[in-house]
Design a protein around this motif. Structure first.
Motif, PDB file in Angstrom:
ATOM      1  N   LYS A  80       0.829  -1.212   0.000  1.00  0.00           N
ATOM      2  CA  LYS A  80       0.000   0.000   0.000  1.00  0.00           C
ATOM      3  C   LYS A  80       0.863   1.262   0.000  1.00  0.00           C
ATOM      4  N   ALA A  81       2.070   1.157   0.564  1.00  0.00           N
ATOM      5  CA  ALA A  81       2.995   2.304   0.552  1.00  0.00           C
ATOM      6  C   ALA A  81       3.400   2.651  -0.882  1.00  0.00           C
ATOM      7  N   ASP A  82       3.513   1.630  -1.751  1.00  0.00           N
ATOM      8  CA  ASP A  82       3.797   1.880  -3.174  1.00  0.00           C
ATOM      9  C   ASP A  82       2.707   2.740  -3.796  1.00  0.00           C
ATOM     10  N   ILE A  83       1.456   2.375  -3.500  1.00  0.00           N
ATOM     11  CA  ILE A  83       0.317   3.113  -4.071  1.00  0.00           C
ATOM     12  C   ILE A  83       0.346   4.564  -3.590  1.00  0.00           C
ATOM     13  N   ALA A  84       0.574   4.766  -2.295  1.00  0.00           N
ATOM     14  CA  ALA A  84       0.579   6.123  -1.724  1.00  0.00           C
ATOM     15  C   ALA A  84       1.682   6.966  -2.356  1.00  0.00           C
ATOM     16  N   ALA A  85       2.877   6.403  -2.497  1.00  0.00           N
ATOM     17  CA  ALA A  85       4.006   7.150  -3.070  1.00  0.00           C
ATOM     18  C   ALA A  85       3.725   7.514  -4.529  1.00  0.00           C
ATOM     19  N   ALA A  86       3.153   6.558  -5.266  1.00  0.00           N
ATOM     20  CA  ALA A  86       2.842   6.809  -6.681  1.00  0.00           C
ATOM     21  C   ALA A  86       1.781   7.894  -6.819  1.00  0.00           C
ATOM     22  N   ARG A  87       0.738   7.797  -6.014  1.00  0.00           N
ATOM     23  CA  ARG A  87      -0.348   8.786  -6.100  1.00  0.00           C
ATOM     24  C   ARG A  87       0.145  10.190  -5.729  1.00  0.00           C
ATOM     25  N   ASP A  88       0.973  10.266  -4.677  1.00  0.00           N
ATOM     26  CA  ASP A  88       1.525  11.575  -4.289  1.00  0.00           C
ATOM     27  C   ASP A  88       2.270  12.208  -5.452  1.00  0.00           C
ATOM     28  N   ARG A  89       3.084  11.392  -6.121  1.00  0.00           N
ATOM     29  CA  ARG A  89       3.887  11.906  -7.230  1.00  0.00           C
ATOM     30  C   ARG A  89       2.998  12.330  -8.413  1.00  0.00           C
ATOM     31  N   LEU A  90       2.051  11.462  -8.787  1.00  0.00           N
ATOM     32  CA  LEU A  90       1.218  11.731  -9.972  1.00  0.00           C
ATOM     33  C   LEU A  90       0.250  12.882  -9.717  1.00  0.00           C
ATOM     34  N   ARG A  91      -0.233  12.991  -8.486  1.00  0.00           N
ATOM     35  CA  ARG A  91      -1.117  14.105  -8.114  1.00  0.00           C
ATOM     36  C   ARG A  91      -0.362  15.431  -8.270  1.00  0.00           C
ATOM     37  N   TRP A  92       0.875  15.435  -7.800  1.00  0.00           N
ATOM     38  CA  TRP A  92       1.688  16.649  -7.897  1.00  0.00           C
ATOM     39  C   TRP A  92       1.938  17.013  -9.364  1.00  0.00           C
TER      40      TRP A  92
END
Length: 739
Positions: A220-232
């Motif tokens: 789930k940490a992978d998903i959070a890191a990816a979303r943070d990056r793509l959202r930015w």
């Protein structure tokens, strides 16, 4: 192959024509880049079975479950075959059904104990939930080997996160997942738009890694890191486009229009019977500061219903006239254009009669220009504009026509911005010898995050203070179906208001004339019989006016107003209502904005659930404009537990337009928020939420301003330029450029 072309590769080259065609037609995915940016909506933990007890009826679902039993049933004297499979997940059971030749493969594969992922539309048969002919994918095979191997296989299986993609009937989530597997190697060639220092400073993973993690996460940490990056990324690229637009505006030449002492504005101010609110004075200062610069003003003026935006805009127009220029106000409807023209000329008095007998020496001409004007009046208005005789023109889209020429257009005021396409605004602005100043007004309050995202190329002024003398408005929901006596009481309240010397509006969603009916029949699909009972046509002005005049409001002076009346008739009705010669005005939403009758204290909105939150707030703003308190009654037959009733209750509970607009936007798709209907292109936002991600948008805006100030052409940031081209294609770039 260079880095860009990998993302531009058509999907049909990699996936085959049939799959690519479905993706293009139903999901708007055409290239490798499109598919890599088609992110999972959510993730299933493979070891955790989806609860079958919570399946929504009539929706396409994906479930992970185990086969409990399967049996072939014969029917039609043995000529027909049906396979019935029962699934379980420990919490509930679900039946699958397959017919005809389609039974053979699932009969061999869906054996008791097998686990699989199933997708289909939930229906009910014999009071049981079922999926008919679902597509499926087996997730684990039967193991007859060493139990330790079985445990290991199950552990590996349970440790995986299963991406569930936004899908369609023609293409299931796992088929999309298989297609993503095919193109995922191309993620390594993703062009990273973030300047390295910015990315490292904020601790973001590189873009190729973010794409891999969002599609195939291990944790789930992978998903959070990816979303943070793509959202930015989404916030930053959009803010860079808007920052470049703002920067380009500062490079354009415009004529500075500075206030002139002792001119038209001073004469107008001297006539005012009231003082401006603090908010009006502050906003006026911001606008006058912009007008005095030699590059075009590009400002959004937003505020609560009745906060005095028109007064602020008029004073800006008078300043431009004082400085030798002309001002044009663009209104979305003829009723509103006429209302603005009437109120401006009344406020200005003899100052609006420049060059006319009895007019002031300081005055100017204020002309009206609409599509339905008579030839002589139209010719005179066009002449007054081209000679400069008219300093102010108020009109509809008729102002945009080629034959309309100005002597020296200095300011364009666009009222109710959301009703005009960007091309229309651009066409009017192009009529100046140099780019005119632009003031965009909206009476629909916009949450700050949305303003930063949608109107990020405009400086924003907010009027959140109501002028003195405005009265509170009480709002109530009237449940006409559950409690018919509440509706009877509503008409009694209208009668009481009239008996106390006031007036009332009744608003309906439809006109109810022949053209209305013909349009309805022409566009109507054949409805199911049960729909006819539930979905009656919206209530109509002509029907309700007739019923009221003969029934609960008999004896009162009831008039009607709607958009298909001849312009002179509409104007005549509004004049008589404003003069107090009619008690009740039954109208469509033509009265939604700009109409100002201080003596109107009550409004009854029929079928209120058929209007949006912002529209109801706009309509309500027509009452309580004088010293007497206002009353707004929202009549609805919607069920008490329905989302429609929840919306109405929210409107009744607050007069804060900013709070209501937030509620409104939370219920709408983000694509609508971003004006996709106007620009005609798909939203580039997939992870970013303009309502929830305020901090991200704000930080991205600050970074974008810094980057553009340092390197306006992005010469030193070719990757960012490439990302701008990819994320904001030509259509969307043009949409932003036209402002």
């Amino acid at each position: 192959m260079d880095r860009v072309s990998a993302f531009d590769e058509p999907l049909k080259k990699l996936l085959g024509g049939a799959t690519a065609k479905v993706m293009a037609e139903h999901l708007d995915l055409h290239t490798v880049g499109d598919l890599l940016h088609h992110y999972p909506r959510r993730y299933e933990e493979r070891g955790r079975l989806t609860a079958l007890t919570e399946l929504p009826l009539d929706e396409h679902v994906t479930v992970v479950a185990q086969v409990a039993d399967a049996r072939i049933m014969m029917f039609n004297n043995g000529r027909g075959k049906r396979l019935e499979v029962t699934l379980t997940d420990g919490s509930g059971r679900l039946q699958l059904v397959f017919f005809g030749h389609g039974v053979h493969k699932p009969h061999k594969e869906l054996l008791p104990g097998r686990r699989a992922m199933f997708a289909g539309k939930v229906s009910v048969f014999n009071r049981k939930m079922q999926l008919a002919h679902p597509t499926y994918q087996l997730l684990d095979a039967r193991h007859d080997d060493d139990p330790a191997d079985v445990t290991e296989a199950v552990d590996a299986f349970a440790g995986q996160l299963l991406p569930i993609y936004p899908a369609c009937k023609q293409l299931d989530s796992w088929r999309i997942a298989k297609a993503v597997d095919t193109v995922l190697p191309s993620a390594q060639e993703a062009v990273d738009p973030l300047p390295p220092a910015l990315r490292e400073g904020r601790g973001f993973v590189p873009l190729p890694e973010a794409l891999l993690r969002i599609h195939r996460p291990h944790t789930k940490a992978d998903i959070a890191a990816a979303r943070d990056r793509l959202r930015w990324d989404e916030a930053f690229v959009l803010q860079v486009a808007l920052a470049r637009r703002r920067y380009a505006d500062t490079q354009l030449p415009a004529v500075a229009r500075r206030p002139v002492s002792g001119g038209l504005l001073d004469a107008f101010d001297a006539k005012l019977p009231f003082t401006l609110t603090e908010g009006q004075q502050k906003v006026t200062g911001e606008i006058f500061g912009d007008l005095a610069t030699e590059h075009p003003m590009h400002r959004l003026l937003q505020g609560e219903v009745g906060s005095g935006k028109t007064m602020v805009a008029l004073r800006a127009m008078l300043t431009v006239v004082d400085a030798g220029g002309q001002a044009a106000m663009l209104a979305p409807t003829e009723v509103l254009a006429q209302q603005h023209h009437r109120s401006v000329t009344e406020m200005m008095g003899e100052l609006a009669e420049g060059g006319m007998l009895g007019g002031s020496d300081l005055g100017t001409k204020v002309v009206l220009l609409t599509g339905s004007m008579g030839t002589a009046a139209r010719r005179q208005a066009l002449l007054d504009l081209v000679t400069g005789e008219a300093g102010i023109v108020i009109g509809t889209h008729a102002l945009i026509e080629d034959k309309v020429q100005f002597h020296d257009l200095g300011l364009v005021v666009v009222d109710e911005q959301h009703r005009f396409g960007v091309e229309q605004r651009d066409a009017l602005r192009s009529k100046g010898k140099q780019p005119p100043h632009l003031l965009v007004m909206t009476a629909t309050p916009i949450p700050r995050t949305v303003a930063m995202t949608v109107f990020g190329d405009l400086e924003t002024s907010v009027l959140d203070q109501l002028p003195a003398g405005r009265s509170p408005i009480a709002s109530h929901v009237v449940p006409a179906k559950d409690k018919p006596h509440f509706l009877s009481r509503a008409w009694e309240r209208v009668r009481e208001e009239v008996e106390n010397g006031h007036q009332a509006y009744v608003v309906c969603p439809r006109i109810g004339d022949d053209a209305d009916e013909a349009g309805k029949k022409k566009g109507k699909k054949k409805a199911a019989p049960e729909d006819d009972a539930e979905k009656r046509p919206p209530l109509a002005v002509l029907d309700i006016a007739d019923q009221l005049a003969k029934g609960p409001l008999a004896g009162l002076r009831v008039e009607v107003l709607h958009g298909r009346m001849p312009p002179d008739d509409k104007d005549d009705v509004m004049r008589r209502f404003a003069a107090g010669q009619a008690d009740v005005l039954v109208a469509t939403t033509v009265i939604e904005v700009g109409v100002n009758v201080p003596n109107a204290t009550a409004m009854v909105i029929m079928d209120a659930d058929r209007f949006g939150v912002s529209q109801l707030h706009q309509l309500r703003g027509r009452v309580g404009r004088g010293s007497a308190p206002g009353l707004c009654l929202l009549v609805s037959e919607a069920h008490e537990a329905s989302p429609a009733r929840a919306r109405l209750s929210a409107v009744a509970a607050t007069l804060d337009g900013f709070e209501l607009s937030r509620i409104d936007l939370e219920q709408r798709r983000e694509g609508d928020v971003l004006g996709q209907a106007q620009s005609g292109v798909r939203s580039s936002l997939r992870v970013l939420s303009v309502i929830d991600d305020e901090e991200v948008i704000e930080a991205a805006r600050e970074e974008a301003v810094r980057v553009v100030a340092d390197d306006p052409g992005l010469e030193r940031l070719p990757e960012l330029r490439t990302a701008l081209d990819a994320l904001l294609d030509k259509d969307r770039e043009a949409y932003l450029d036209k402002g």
